[in-house]
Design an enzyme around this catalytic site. Sequence first.
Site, PDB file in Angstrom:
ATOM      1  N   HIS A  96       0.893  -1.170   0.000  1.00 41.40           N
ATOM      2  CA  HIS A  96       0.000   0.000   0.000  1.00 41.40           C
ATOM      3  C   HIS A  96       0.925   1.212   0.000  1.00 41.40           C
ATOM      4  O   HIS A  96       1.969   1.190   0.666  1.00 41.40           O
ATOM      5  CB  HIS A  96      -0.867   0.028   1.268  1.00 41.40           C
ATOM      6  N   GLU A 106      -0.743   2.023   6.054  1.00 41.81           N
ATOM      7  CA  GLU A 106      -2.092   1.824   6.609  1.00 41.81           C
ATOM      8  C   GLU A 106      -2.039   1.993   8.134  1.00 41.81           C
ATOM      9  O   GLU A 106      -2.741   2.823   8.689  1.00 41.81           O
ATOM     10  CB  GLU A 106      -2.596   0.436   6.221  1.00 41.81           C
ATOM     11  N   THR A 200      -8.956  -4.307   3.319  1.00 43.05           N
ATOM     12  CA  THR A 200      -9.756  -4.027   2.123  1.00 43.05           C
ATOM     13  C   THR A 200     -11.001  -4.911   2.176  1.00 43.05           C
ATOM     14  O   THR A 200     -10.986  -5.945   2.865  1.00 43.05           O
ATOM     15  CB  THR A 200      -8.999  -4.383   0.827  1.00 43.05           C
TER      16      THR A 200
HETATM   17  N1  LIG Z   1      -4.450  -5.522   3.232  1.00 41.35           N
HETATM   18  S1  LIG Z   1      -4.623  -6.954   3.870  1.00 41.35           S
HETATM   19  O1  LIG Z   1      -3.339  -7.605   4.053  1.00 41.35           O
HETATM   20  O2  LIG Z   1      -5.422  -6.835   5.074  1.00 41.35           O
HETATM   21  C1  LIG Z   1      -5.489  -7.944   2.769  1.00 41.35           C
HETATM   22  C2  LIG Z   1      -6.601  -7.627   2.084  1.00 41.35           C
HETATM   23  C3  LIG Z   1      -7.052  -8.672   1.228  1.00 41.35           C
HETATM   24  C4  LIG Z   1      -6.251  -9.759   1.276  1.00 41.35           C
HETATM   25  S2  LIG Z   1      -6.422 -11.196   0.416  1.00 41.35           S
HETATM   26  O3  LIG Z   1      -6.253 -10.936  -0.973  1.00 41.35           O
HETATM   27  O4  LIG Z   1      -5.474 -12.134   0.978  1.00 41.35           O
HETATM   28  C5  LIG Z   1      -8.011 -11.780   0.667  1.00 41.35           C
HETATM   29  C6  LIG Z   1      -8.265 -12.500   1.812  1.00 41.35           C
HETATM   30  C7  LIG Z   1      -9.567 -12.976   2.007  1.00 41.35           C
HETATM   31  C8  LIG Z   1     -10.574 -12.707   1.092  1.00 41.35           C
HETATM   32  C9  LIG Z   1     -10.272 -11.964  -0.055  1.00 41.35           C
HETATM   33  C10 LIG Z   1      -8.972 -11.489  -0.268  1.00 41.35           C
HETATM   34  S3  LIG Z   1      -5.004  -9.508   2.360  1.00 41.35           S
HETATM   35 ZN   LIG Z   2      -2.634  -5.055   2.660  1.00 37.60          ZN
END
Ligand SMILES: NS(=O)(=O)c1ccc(S(=O)(=O)c2ccccc2)s1
Ligand SMILES: [Zn+2]
Length: 261
Positions: A96, A106, A200
């Site tokens: 990010h 973040e 997200t």
């Molecule tokens: N920014 S973060 O590290 O919190 C994050 C957001 C989405 C993911 S995922 O793509 O692994 C994912 C995981 C579960 C469902 C959909 C996508 S990891």
């Molecule tokens: Zn992330």
Amino acid sequence: TGQRWGYGKEDGPSVWYKNYPVAEGSRQSPIDIVPNEASRDRSLDPIIINYDQCTSINISNNGHSVVVEFNDSDDRSVIKGGPLDNPYRLKQFHFHWGGKGCEGSEHTVSGTGFASELHLVHWNAVKYKTFGEASTAPDGLAVLGIFLETGDDHRWLHMITDVLYMVKYKDSITNFKGFNPKCLLPSRLHYWTYLGSLTTPPLHESVIWIVLKEPIEVSEKQLGMFRMLLFTGEEDDQRLRMENNFRPPQPLKGRIVHSSN
Ligand SMILES: NS(=O)(=O)c1ccc(S(=O)(=O)c2ccccc2)s1
Ligand SMILES: [Zn+2]
């Protein structure tokens, strides 16, 4: 099935709750970490990162970030120890970042953001059969967060920035084998940890967050390469530069942040 979401005025973090009501839940991420309010647990073990048999597969632009995926068919790359009861398998990492000269991380530390934040996403393959199943369980995921601050060139980050031109557009993907992310770790693994969520949509409250205290240094030039990526696809008539793809800190709602030594 997933609703369209982004980081703009119309589809950004302030309206995610409309399609993802958990956005207003009790364990949302990221948060502002206040070091002297964190509880120093001497019982917190060091985290152990075993990435030696690491096998990256591909690098892609999913319209929200640039993602490097790994073969997670066995325990070849795991994180364990620290707050974790089991080893968690590396699935992917992504970043990010902000706009030119702006913050982009973040998590923030005492209200201060960093230029960027790297997330290494791991899942509990001991308790859950698939990543999907783990991704909705309260102890399903463990995300290692690493702050990036601007300074000297990072000697290994060029291996990623050199190929970004191949994934400029949303939904582009290319081979990316043999990359080992241990080269992106800082020298010391002191950390904060707390129970949170994906930052997200779908914002699942399934993440044990481990945020490293020591940032890594990358150059403004290297960070600028990330900003040549686009949120939009090759066919889109709009060309939206991929930047400021971060969610702001969310309410702590009584949670305790634990600090390793
Ligand atoms: N920014 S973060 O590290 O919190 C994050 C957001 C989405 C993911 S995922 O793509 O692994 C994912 C995981 C579960 C469902 C959909 C996508 S990891
Ligand atoms: Zn992330």
